[in-house]
Design an enzyme around this catalytic site. Sequence first.
Site, PDB file in Angstrom:
ATOM      1  N   ALA A   9     -72.992 -19.111 -26.014  1.00 51.95           N
ATOM      2  CA  ALA A   9     -73.440 -19.045 -27.414  1.00 51.95           C
ATOM      3  C   ALA A   9     -72.251 -18.850 -28.357  1.00 51.95           C
ATOM      4  CB  ALA A   9     -74.456 -17.912 -27.590  1.00 51.95           C
ATOM      5  N   PHE A  11     -68.145 -20.217 -29.554  1.00 49.83           N
ATOM      6  CA  PHE A  11     -67.586 -21.451 -30.115  1.00 49.83           C
ATOM      7  C   PHE A  11     -67.416 -22.547 -29.055  1.00 49.83           C
ATOM      8  CE2 PHE A  11     -63.108 -23.145 -31.177  1.00 49.83           C
ATOM      9  CZ  PHE A  11     -63.585 -24.327 -31.712  1.00 49.83           C
ATOM     10  N   LEU A  33     -74.486 -12.103 -26.526  1.00 51.19           N
ATOM     11  CA  LEU A  33     -74.696 -12.168 -27.986  1.00 51.19           C
ATOM     12  C   LEU A  33     -74.032 -10.982 -28.673  1.00 51.19           C
ATOM     13  CD1 LEU A  33     -78.389 -13.467 -28.243  1.00 51.19           C
ATOM     14  CD2 LEU A  33     -76.264 -14.788 -28.328  1.00 51.19           C
ATOM     15  N   THR A 121     -56.109 -19.055 -20.995  1.00 52.08           N
ATOM     16  CA  THR A 121     -55.545 -19.396 -22.300  1.00 52.08           C
ATOM     17  C   THR A 121     -54.023 -19.518 -22.231  1.00 52.08           C
ATOM     18  OG1 THR A 121     -55.108 -18.470 -24.501  1.00 52.08           O
ATOM     19  CG2 THR A 121     -55.696 -16.901 -22.807  1.00 52.08           C
ATOM     20  N   TYR A 145     -55.408  -8.753 -25.914  1.00 54.29           N
ATOM     21  CA  TYR A 145     -56.236  -9.912 -25.560  1.00 54.29           C
ATOM     22  C   TYR A 145     -55.525 -10.747 -24.493  1.00 54.29           C
ATOM     23  CZ  TYR A 145     -57.892 -14.769 -25.846  1.00 54.29           C
ATOM     24  OH  TYR A 145     -58.323 -16.040 -25.532  1.00 54.29           O
TER      25      TYR A 145
HETATM   26  P1  NAD Z   1     -65.987 -16.819 -28.923  1.00 59.42           P
HETATM   27  O1  NAD Z   1     -65.560 -15.450 -29.307  1.00 59.42           O
HETATM   28  O2  NAD Z   1     -66.418 -17.779 -29.984  1.00 59.42           O
HETATM   29  O3  NAD Z   1     -67.188 -16.740 -27.868  1.00 59.42           O
HETATM   30  C1  NAD Z   1     -67.224 -15.774 -26.851  1.00 59.42           C
HETATM   31  C2  NAD Z   1     -68.662 -15.699 -26.336  1.00 59.42           C
HETATM   32  O4  NAD Z   1     -68.699 -14.753 -25.249  1.00 59.42           O
HETATM   33  C3  NAD Z   1     -69.663 -15.187 -27.391  1.00 59.42           C
HETATM   34  O5  NAD Z   1     -70.828 -15.982 -27.392  1.00 59.42           O
HETATM   35  C4  NAD Z   1     -69.978 -13.767 -26.943  1.00 59.42           C
HETATM   36  O6  NAD Z   1     -71.294 -13.343 -27.297  1.00 59.42           O
HETATM   37  C5  NAD Z   1     -69.810 -13.899 -25.438  1.00 59.42           C
HETATM   38  N1  NAD Z   1     -69.522 -12.601 -24.815  1.00 59.42           N
HETATM   39  C6  NAD Z   1     -68.598 -11.677 -25.217  1.00 59.42           C
HETATM   40  N2  NAD Z   1     -68.659 -10.597 -24.408  1.00 59.42           N
HETATM   41  C7  NAD Z   1     -69.617 -10.871 -23.476  1.00 59.42           C
HETATM   42  C8  NAD Z   1     -70.127 -10.146 -22.370  1.00 59.42           C
HETATM   43  N3  NAD Z   1     -69.686  -8.912 -22.069  1.00 59.42           N
HETATM   44  N4  NAD Z   1     -71.075 -10.723 -21.606  1.00 59.42           N
HETATM   45  C9  NAD Z   1     -71.564 -11.971 -21.907  1.00 59.42           C
HETATM   46  N5  NAD Z   1     -71.128 -12.676 -22.963  1.00 59.42           N
HETATM   47  C10 NAD Z   1     -70.159 -12.140 -23.732  1.00 59.42           C
HETATM   48  O7  NAD Z   1     -64.784 -17.407 -28.075  1.00 59.42           O
HETATM   49  P2  NAD Z   1     -64.261 -18.902 -27.855  1.00 59.42           P
HETATM   50  O8  NAD Z   1     -63.222 -19.192 -28.847  1.00 59.42           O
HETATM   51  O9  NAD Z   1     -65.405 -19.817 -27.687  1.00 59.42           O
HETATM   52  O10 NAD Z   1     -63.515 -18.733 -26.455  1.00 59.42           O
HETATM   53  C11 NAD Z   1     -64.204 -18.979 -25.230  1.00 59.42           C
HETATM   54  C12 NAD Z   1     -63.221 -18.829 -24.080  1.00 59.42           C
HETATM   55  O11 NAD Z   1     -62.128 -19.731 -24.246  1.00 59.42           O
HETATM   56  C13 NAD Z   1     -62.615 -17.440 -23.955  1.00 59.42           C
HETATM   57  O12 NAD Z   1     -62.525 -17.117 -22.579  1.00 59.42           O
HETATM   58  C14 NAD Z   1     -61.237 -17.596 -24.566  1.00 59.42           C
HETATM   59  O13 NAD Z   1     -60.330 -16.672 -24.015  1.00 59.42           O
HETATM   60  C15 NAD Z   1     -60.900 -19.021 -24.159  1.00 59.42           C
HETATM   61  N6  NAD Z   1     -59.939 -19.725 -25.018  1.00 59.42           N
HETATM   62  C16 NAD Z   1     -60.172 -19.835 -26.361  1.00 59.42           C
HETATM   63  C17 NAD Z   1     -59.265 -20.565 -27.151  1.00 59.42           C
HETATM   64  C18 NAD Z   1     -59.515 -20.758 -28.633  1.00 59.42           C
HETATM   65  O14 NAD Z   1     -58.661 -21.311 -29.314  1.00 59.42           O
HETATM   66  N7  NAD Z   1     -60.654 -20.339 -29.179  1.00 59.42           N
HETATM   67  C19 NAD Z   1     -58.140 -21.143 -26.559  1.00 59.42           C
HETATM   68  C20 NAD Z   1     -57.937 -21.000 -25.181  1.00 59.42           C
HETATM   69  C21 NAD Z   1     -58.852 -20.303 -24.432  1.00 59.42           C
END
Ligand code: NAD
Length: 343
Positions: A9, A11, A33, A121, A145
Site C-alpha cells: 500500500a 509508493f 498501513l 537500496t 535508514y
Molecule cells: P513507502 O514508505 O512509500 O511504503 C512503505 C510501505 O510499507 C507502506 O505502505 C507502509 O504502510 C508499509 N509498512 C511500513 N512498516 C510496516 C510494517 N511494520 N509492516 C507492514 N507494512 C509496513 O516506501 P517506498 O518508497 O515504496 O519503498 C518501498 C521499498 O523500496 C522499501 O523497502 C525501500 O527501502 C525501498 N527503496 C525505495 C526507494 C525509493 O526511492 N523510494 C529506492 C530504493 C529502495
Amino acid sequence: MRILVTGGAGFIGSNFARLAVRKGHDVLVFDKLTYAGNMENIRDLLDPGKIEFVQGDVCDARAVREAVRGCDGIVHFAAATHVDRSILEAGTFVQTDVVGTYVVLEAARQENVGRVVHISTDELYGESGPKPSREDSPLWPKSPYAASKAGADRLAYSYHATYDLPVVITRCVNNYGPYQHPEKAIPLFTICALVGHPLPVYGSGRNRREWIHVDDHTEALLAVLRAKGLEGETFNIGTGERKSTLEIAQAVVDAVGKPRGLISRVADRPGHVKSHAVDSGKIRRRIGWKPTRRFAAGLPEAVRWFVEHPAWWRKTVTDAGRAYFEERYPGLVPAVEKLGASG
Ligand code: NAD
Ligand code: TYD
C-alpha cells in the site's frame, strides 16, 4: 504466480502490485498501513477484487506466516523508508527494516517459498566514490535508514547462504512517480510549488542522486522475480541519470510553471550523503532489463500526476502526515488547506 507483496500500500509496492496484476499474477498485499501506507494507492485494484489485502505488521510472525502460506513468490517492500524520519526515530527503522525482514525470511523458509525478492537500496553504499557503486562495493551506510537496510540486505543474503532460501536482492536508486509520499523530495517540491510555498533545498543543493521512474523499477523487479537461476545474487537497478537537488527543484518549478525564486536553501540534513550513483551493468547483462524513460520526460509526467491528484496529496499532508509536516515545514499545512478551501 501467487505473489505476496509486503508494503504493497506504499509508493513502489502499489505500483508493483498494479503491474503484477496486469501481467496476470495473483497478488496478496500485506501492509501495516503506517502513515506511509494508503488504501487509496490500491483502490483501483482492491474495489474490483483484482488483489487481496491483509492489514498486518511484518514483525508479527504468525500473521506473516499465514500470508506467506500458498505463495509462490514474495516481493518484500515493507519498510520504514524516509531518511529524515530515521534521524528522528531510528528504533522504528531497526525494528521494521531488520526485524521485519528476519520475520519475512523465516516465514519464507518455513513455507518453502520458491522466490524471495528482497527490496534493498543504493543508500547502503553510502558515498559513491569517483566510480559508481558496484554490487561488490563496500557498504558504508550513513543514516539509520541506510544502516537498517544494510542489515536487512545482508540478512537476506545469509538466508540464501545458510538455508539455501532462493533470495534475490535488488538495490535501486531514487524512485519518482505516482503515489510517492509527499515527504520525499520530488512530491514535496511539487506540492510546495503548487501552493506557492518555498521549496526547502538542504545545504548547498549540490548533493546528487541517481533517479529512476517507478515503472522502470517495477518492470525490473518483475523480471527478477521470474528469471531462473539468480538465487543469492544482488542487482543494482539504475539509470545513470544523476541530478543535484537544485536541478531537481528547478525542474519541478519549471514543470509547474512557477518562478525559480521559490527555491530556498535551508539547513542541511545531518549525515547528508553527497552522491549516490550505481553501476547497473549487471542486471542489464544478466536479464536484459534497461530503463525506458529519460528523466527529462519522466519528471514532468510525474509532476503532472500530482497536479491532477490534489485530493490525494492534500489528505496525506493534512491527515496522517500532519504533525511531521507542521514541525518540519512551517506554513506548508495551512497553505495546502487554503488551496483545499479555495478549490
Ligand atoms: P513507502 O514508505 O512509500 O511504503 C512503505 C510501505 O510499507 C507502506 O505502505 C507502509 O504502510 C508499509 N509498512 C511500513 N512498516 C510496516 C510494517 N511494520 N509492516 C507492514 N507494512 C509496513 O516506501 P517506498 O518508497 O515504496 O519503498 C518501498 C521499498 O523500496 C522499501 O523497502 C525501500 O527501502 C525501498 N527503496 C525505495 C526507494 C525509493 O526511492 N523510494 C529506492 C530504493 C529502495
Ligand atoms: P529524499 O527524497 O528524502 O530521498 P533520499 O534521502 O533517500 O535520497 O531526498 C532526495 C534528495 O533531496 C536528498 O539529497 C535530500 C534532498 N532533500 C532536500 O533538499 N529537501 C527536502 O526537504 C527533502 C525531503 C530532501
